[in-house]
Write an enzyme that holds these catalytic residues in place. Structure first.
Site, PDB file in Angstrom:
ATOM      1  N   GLY A  10       0.612  -1.313   0.096  1.00 35.71           N
ATOM      2  CA  GLY A  10       0.148   0.101  -0.033  1.00 35.71           C
ATOM      3  C   GLY A  10       0.734   1.127  -0.019  1.00 35.71           C
ATOM      4  O   GLY A  10       0.702   1.940   0.865  1.00 35.71           O
ATOM      5  N   SER A  12       0.936   3.591  -2.564  1.00 40.83           N
ATOM      6  CA  SER A  12       0.700   4.575  -3.529  1.00 40.83           C
ATOM      7  C   SER A  12       0.228   5.886  -2.973  1.00 40.83           C
ATOM      8  O   SER A  12       0.166   6.855  -3.735  1.00 40.83           O
ATOM      9  CB  SER A  12      -0.404   4.156  -4.254  1.00 40.83           C
ATOM     10  OG  SER A  12      -1.438   3.400  -3.448  1.00 40.83           O
ATOM     11  N   ARG A  13      -0.158   5.943  -1.587  1.00 42.35           N
ATOM     12  CA  ARG A  13      -0.693   7.197  -0.983  1.00 42.35           C
ATOM     13  C   ARG A  13      -0.527   7.064   0.673  1.00 42.35           C
ATOM     14  O   ARG A  13      -0.192   5.796   1.091  1.00 42.35           O
ATOM     15  CB  ARG A  13      -2.145   7.526  -1.429  1.00 42.35           C
ATOM     16  CG  ARG A  13      -3.150   6.369  -1.196  1.00 42.35           C
ATOM     17  CD  ARG A  13      -4.233   6.589  -1.845  1.00 42.35           C
ATOM     18  NE  ARG A  13      -5.428   5.475  -1.880  1.00 42.35           N
ATOM     19  CZ  ARG A  13      -6.228   5.097  -1.216  1.00 42.35           C
ATOM     20  NH1 ARG A  13      -6.522   5.925  -0.065  1.00 42.35           N
ATOM     21  NH2 ARG A  13      -6.738   3.955  -1.211  1.00 42.35           N
ATOM     22  N   TYR A 153     -12.363  -3.368  12.940  1.00 45.27           N
ATOM     23  CA  TYR A 153     -11.056  -2.594  12.607  1.00 45.27           C
ATOM     24  C   TYR A 153     -10.095  -2.962  14.016  1.00 45.27           C
ATOM     25  O   TYR A 153      -9.078  -3.395  13.859  1.00 45.27           O
ATOM     26  CB  TYR A 153     -11.175  -1.166  12.365  1.00 45.27           C
ATOM     27  CG  TYR A 153      -9.703  -0.391  11.792  1.00 45.27           C
ATOM     28  CD1 TYR A 153      -9.192  -0.836  10.803  1.00 45.27           C
ATOM     29  CD2 TYR A 153      -9.375   0.395  12.758  1.00 45.27           C
ATOM     30  CE1 TYR A 153      -8.114   0.019  10.538  1.00 45.27           C
ATOM     31  CE2 TYR A 153      -8.220   1.228  12.504  1.00 45.27           C
ATOM     32  CZ  TYR A 153      -7.534   0.885  11.490  1.00 45.27           C
ATOM     33  OH  TYR A 153      -6.372   1.660  11.020  1.00 45.27           O
TER      34      TYR A 153
END
Ligand code: NDP
Length: 245
Positions: A10, A12-13, A153
């Site tokens: 992850g 990319s941002r 979560y």
């Protein structure tokens, strides 16, 4: 150590992007994954190039074993070996458990917890062969101090922290350290909606009255990788002194 290498999921941002840039700036060759953000991932590679380093962006859905296997095959063949794995990819689907769909529960567990397990599984054989390595899992303050609507979560990130301790035991004989970083609120797309709706309430719970910058989380990961040679099985909280409600 010369020729330092890292795999980041992850990247990319958000925090993952900050991680890729911080690792590149610290001299790491980095392979990272994205799942949807191909253009964003390419622009991260361009930013890394501007730092005089090289990064490789590969599509990978951490929920899917075949995808993870393919990602690691390509990443390892490009890097040669893996010194550091950062399991960063994650999502939230907040909602009260009583009315939450099974999909919202399983998506969160699969991405945050199963994804982390699968990536560790792929990285471990190479690290065991070279008899050194470092794994950093990105948890969350929600594992210890969950907010309303975060059961799925919190369960996933609590699992990530338990996995961190268990894997540290398993891998210590091979000189592989396993730790976690548990951020509080960080300025990324993930937290934007929450901050927009509850900024005053959230700031009232923080001793340091602002969200973290992604680079501040990346710095903690870099610390564990580069300086924390006597740390394993630990969770490093980077949450601005967040208090319970
Ligand atoms: P973002 O939503 O900004 O970025 C999430 C990253 O994960 C993206 O690169 C995304 O790829 C990738 N990703 C999402 N789903 C998958 C998947 N199935 N397979 C592979 N990659 C995937 O999140 P943050 O940067 O905010 O969060 C990063 C980590 O930090 C997460 O683990 C999160 O739980 C944790 N965290 C974040 C906090 C915050 O306040 N932001 C607080 C505490 C913990 P793509 O761009 O291609 O969609």
């Amino acid at each position: 150590m010369t020729n330092k290498t890292a795999v980041v999921t992850g990247g990319s941002r958000g925090i993952g992007k900050a991680l890729v840039l911080a690792l590149a700036a610290a001299g790491y060759q980095v392979a990272f994954s994205y799942v949807r953000g191909r253009e964003a991932a390419q622009s991260v590679c361009d930013e890394v190039k501007a730092l005089g380093q090289d990064a490789l962006a590969l599509a990978c859905d951490v929920r899917d074993l075949n995808s993870v296997t393919g990602f690691f095959q390509e990443a390892e063949s490009w890097l040669g070996h893996v010194d550091l794995l950062v399991n960063n990819a994650g999502i939230t689907r907040d909602g009260l458990l009583a009315t939450q769909s099974l999909e919202d529960i399983t998506e969160v567990i699969q991405t945050n917890l199963i994804g982390t397990l699968l990536c560790c599984q792929q990285a471990i054989p190479g690290m065991m062969r070279q008899r050194r390595g470092c794994i950093v899992n990105i948890s969350s303050v929600a594992a210890q101090k969950p907010g309303r609507g975060q059961s799925n979560y919190a369960a996933a990130k609590g699992g990530v922290e338990a996995l961190t301790r268990a894997l540290a035991v398993e891998l210590a004989p091979r000189n592989i350290r396993v730790n976690a970083v548990a951020p509080g609120l960080v300025e990324t797309e993930m937290s934007a909606a929450l901050m927009g709706a509850h900024a005053d309430d959230i700031n009232s719970r923080l001793l340091i009255k602002r969200c973290a910058k992604p680079a501040e989380i990346a710095a903690a990961v870099l610390y564990l990788a580069e300086q924390g040679h006597y740390l394993t099985g630990e969770v490093l909280s980077v949450n601005g002194g967040m208090k319970m409600p």
